[in-house]
Design an enzyme around this catalytic site. Structure first.
Site, PDB file in Angstrom:
ATOM      1  N   THR A  15      33.077  -6.663 -30.574  1.00  0.00           N
ATOM      2  CA  THR A  15      34.655  -6.764 -29.790  1.00  0.00           C
ATOM      3  C   THR A  15      35.378  -5.776 -29.999  1.00  0.00           C
ATOM      4  OG1 THR A  15      34.228  -9.250 -29.014  1.00  0.00           O
ATOM      5  CG2 THR A  15      35.951  -7.970 -27.965  1.00  0.00           C
ATOM      6  N   TYR A  21      31.067 -14.695 -18.900  1.00  0.00           N
ATOM      7  CA  TYR A  21      31.509 -14.760 -17.339  1.00  0.00           C
ATOM      8  C   TYR A  21      30.883 -15.681 -16.601  1.00  0.00           C
ATOM      9  CZ  TYR A  21      32.079 -12.871 -12.355  1.00  0.00           C
ATOM     10  OH  TYR A  21      32.763 -13.021 -11.679  1.00  0.00           O
ATOM     11  N   TYR A  39      29.358 -16.285 -32.472  1.00  0.00           N
ATOM     12  CA  TYR A  39      31.048 -16.287 -32.485  1.00  0.00           C
ATOM     13  C   TYR A  39      31.711 -16.969 -31.160  1.00  0.00           C
ATOM     14  CZ  TYR A  39      34.873 -12.902 -32.048  1.00  0.00           C
ATOM     15  OH  TYR A  39      36.062 -12.381 -31.047  1.00  0.00           O
ATOM     16  N   ARG A  43      38.032 -15.536 -24.882  1.00  0.00           N
ATOM     17  CA  ARG A  43      37.549 -13.588 -24.270  1.00  0.00           C
ATOM     18  C   ARG A  43      36.090 -14.356 -22.903  1.00  0.00           C
ATOM     19  NH1 ARG A  43      38.506  -9.198 -25.836  1.00  0.00           N
ATOM     20  NH2 ARG A  43      39.783  -8.512 -27.327  1.00  0.00           N
ATOM     21  N   LYS A  72      31.277 -17.320 -36.307  1.00  0.00           N
ATOM     22  CA  LYS A  72      32.373 -16.184 -36.452  1.00  0.00           C
ATOM     23  C   LYS A  72      33.687 -17.401 -35.655  1.00  0.00           C
ATOM     24  CE  LYS A  72      35.590 -12.782 -35.254  1.00  0.00           C
ATOM     25  NZ  LYS A  72      35.539 -11.249 -34.615  1.00  0.00           N
ATOM     26  N   ILE A  79      36.108 -13.261 -40.269  1.00  0.00           N
ATOM     27  CA  ILE A  79      35.744 -11.024 -40.278  1.00  0.00           C
ATOM     28  C   ILE A  79      37.392 -10.822 -39.250  1.00  0.00           C
ATOM     29  CG2 ILE A  79      34.494  -9.780 -38.115  1.00  0.00           C
ATOM     30  CD1 ILE A  79      31.911 -11.925 -38.870  1.00  0.00           C
TER      31      ILE A  79
END
Length: 296
Positions: free
Chosen positions: A48, A111, A137, A142, A167, A209
């Site tokens: 990202t 989304y 992840y 987000r 993550k 990370i």
């Protein structure tokens, strides 16, 4: 399949741009060398933080190949491969040249807001298709949907040889602690948020990370190592040095903050691709002031 060791500090590489918005490979090379010489443990490419949604397929290929050539096996590499179209991600994993990459990082579908069963089946398909280990992840801020501890643990237990880590960037300490408490022994929980890396390591996370690691790889990796060694007092001192910067880097969105910081340090132009824009001037000035105190 060989196990991959992702303990310590990995850095989510930014993508430097020139004033004309083309990729600045000279700056990228300089940044990679800075990371490796500063002692980071691994690099995450095209995540990202790399503004990957704004890169063309050919640009992604160029970055992927450039990084493997520049790193030349000196540190492990993790490649971001994810999306909200499961079939497209599977096809990409089956056709992508992953030479030089030890694992892929794949984000929870965004989304679409799938159910937990949809998330499970999505990752099951990725695990079956990927020729290298997979790092989950979870970043609900987000993606719009949270992957629960139950789904994470189900995937870790059902695909122990393929799904090797997560993550976690939910910021939900209860959820993350539950994963750490109940996970298989070899499954790695990695912080996805610089600001809570220290406390997560005390709970059993294996590292981070990192975004801030782009700018301060030596200092932040030292904090991570000290915490992993149980030297919490000295790790906490470093953590507290960066407390103000943690929030400043994200107040105008990521990677606007860290690119502003890297620009102030002379690594690259302060350029992003729309719809992302540079930090506000007030944020820029605050970052400069904090930087002045950190480099003294």
């Amino acid at each position: 399949m060989a196990r991959v060791d992702l303990k310590g500090m990995g850095v989510a590489l930014v993508t430097p741009f020139k004033a004309d918005k083309s990729i600045d490979f000279t700056a990228l090379s300089r940044l990679i060398e800075y990371q490796i010489k500063s002692g980071i443990d691994f690099l995450v490419v095209l995540g990202t933080t790399a503004e990957t949604p704004t890169l063309s397929a050919d640009e992604k290929r160029q970055v992927r190949e450039f990084v493997t050539g520049r790193v030349a096996g000196r540190v492990p590499l993790v490649l971001g491969v994810g999306g909200n179209n499961t079939m497209a991600v599977v096809e990409e994993l089956q056709t992508l040249d992953l030479s030089g990459y030890q694992a892929v990082l794949s984000v929870v579908p965004y989304y679409n807001k799938p159910s937990q069963e949809g998330i499970y089946i999505h990752y099951a398909a990725i695990a079956k298709a990927s020729p290298v280990p997979v790092v989950l992840y979870n970043v609900p801020g987000r993606t719009g949907v949270n992957m629960t501890a139950e789904t994470t643990l189900r995937l870790a237990n059902d695909f122990p040889d393929k799904i090797v880590a997560i993550k976690e960037a939910s910021g939900n300490f209860t959820q993350i602690d539950d994963i750490i408490k109940r996970k298989p022994a070899d499954f790695m929980v990695i912080s996805g948020d610089d600001g809570i890396t220290f406390p997560l390591i005390t709970l059993g996370a294996v590292g981070v990370i990192s975004v801030i690691g782009n700018a301060f790889p030596k200092e932040f990796s030292r904090m991570v190592r000290l915490a992993l060694e149980g030297d919490y007092a000295n790790a906490l001192l470093i953590h507290h040095r960066f407390t103000e910067l943690f929030s400043l880097l994200f107040v105008d969105g990521n990677p606007a903050g860290v690119k502003c910081l890297l620009h102030a340090m002379g690594f690259m132009e302060n350029e992003l691709r729309l719809p992302l824009v540079p930090t506000r001037i007030t944020t820029y000035e605050k970052i400069h002031r904090v930087l002045d105190t950190l480099v003294k």
